[in-house]
Design a protein around this motif. Structure first.
Motif: not given
Lengths: 241, 241
Positions: A234, A240, B188, B191-192, B194-197, B199, B210-211, B235-236
């Motif tokens: 991800s 997105r 974390l 960061m996730l 905006p990636k749609g993680y 959704l 879960t995370l 990573l950023q």
């Protein structure tokens, strides 16, 4: 439930029906079902007992009433008298866990005596017992109520039954095979590499080792590894819109 | 009393003041004095608590109130969530005696969470814990009330106070305080996001839990948390040259 070696819980001259109910509830939580009452103050049955038992009705229904403590333990080979203080009694003093172990190991019926709420057991009741059972308690604040004293004894007895185990733990999966962990680490490293995380080169090996140590420690199972692979994938995606 | 390694007893959204008082009484019997309350239903202080504490006023007076469970355990390295059933949580399950031993042996502050009288802990509360604490109980009649659950944990802790070993294993750093773990998770998630993680929205809460569970399991110490914060920051960054 209802094992042969379960001790009888003997409430000597209990005052409140509510406390008899609470004691029954405490007992059944840990599989004890044999309640004996010595001249309960307000007679028996007592309408206040049922609601306080919160469903432990079977214990109340089977309760037997006796006129004296001696009669209540007449069939018992091992009698324990619970007391807060020693009262200068020259008897062996045991903790709940020690009593529980002895009850399990020794042949013959056991009984544990509990006194009235306010005053505790009389000297005559204690005299019937071969051992004194004392819960080790804060010397500056000893304030166990009847049901609490009962539940600690019942809990210790139950711990040694082996029948009442923490229900099988399917949720506790083993760590994933090492190759899955290696793949996770490789995935993360491939993302960190272009960011210069492993620079300078001279420290790259040490940095990799540190990262591996941190990620090895958890012992993640295969589902958890899969979740983390999803996290990494991800993060690699574009934002997105 | 008031040993350094005593666990905080955290009552999450307790309903009745009377039960808070009873829990305090149960605690002090076994030398526990650190009570934390998460949004008690009827506010705090509560006039019903004092009488039920039966003299354990010092515990009530020192009680601290928090708005969220996370805040209540922010300084804790070891969080235990008491539950009756497993609720399919993928966390280690321990008995009170096992938890007591760990609390004595492991460096770092411990907390034991207890849920509201009727419903028990919510899944979100359990997610904060690294271990689930379950009292092995009669499978046909499990009916422990709040103060009883507290007293069994306090009793087991007290049993082992005489046995404390000063295991000064420096390599074995305690888990970082919960607030450092929370900051890692927040980092974390930011960061996730905006990636749609997370959704679709309907599953976002479950995905976050879960995370959190996966990242709580390791019990990372503050150095390890710092390493992972560095990984995320790296990573950023934009790719190097």
């Amino acid at each position: 439930m209802g094992q042969a070696n379960q001790p009888a819980i003997v409430l000597v001259r209990p005052q409140l029906g509510e406390n008899i109910g609470k004691a029954a509830r405490a007992m059944l939580n840990f599989g004890l079902t044999e309640l004996r009452l010595v001249t309960p103050r307000d007679g028996w049955p007592n309408p206040d007992a049922g609601p306080a038992a919160a469903g432990a009705d079977i214990v109340l229904e089977r309760a037997r009433v006796f006129a004296t403590t001696a009669e209540a333990v007449a069939d018992c080979a091992h009698v324990y008298a619970t007391t807060v203080r020693k009262r200068g009694v020259t008897k062996p003093v045991v903790r709940p866990d020690e009593a529980a172990q002895a009850i399990h190991e020794e042949p013959g019926k056991s009984a544990i005596l509990f006194g009235p709420e306010r005053s505790g057991l009389e000297t005559e009741d204690v005299a019937l017992a071969r051992s004194v059972l004392t819960v080790p308690i804060n010397p500056e604040f000893g304030s166990l109520n009847l049901a609490q004293a009962v539940i600690l004894c019942a809990y210790e007895w139950s711990k040694q039954t082996g029948l009442v185990q923490p229900t099988a733990d399917e949720a506790n999966l083993p760590p994933a095979p090492q190759e899955q962990l290696d793949a996770l680490i490789a995935h993360l490293e491939s993302m960190l590499e272009p960011k210069g995380y492993f620079l300078p080169d001279a420290r790259a090996d040490s940095t990799r080792r540190t990262l591996r140590t941190v990620l090895t420690k958890p012992g993640w199972n295969h589902l958890e590894i899969r979740t983390l692979r999803g996290v990494l994938s991800s993060l690699q995606r574009p934002p997105r819109g």
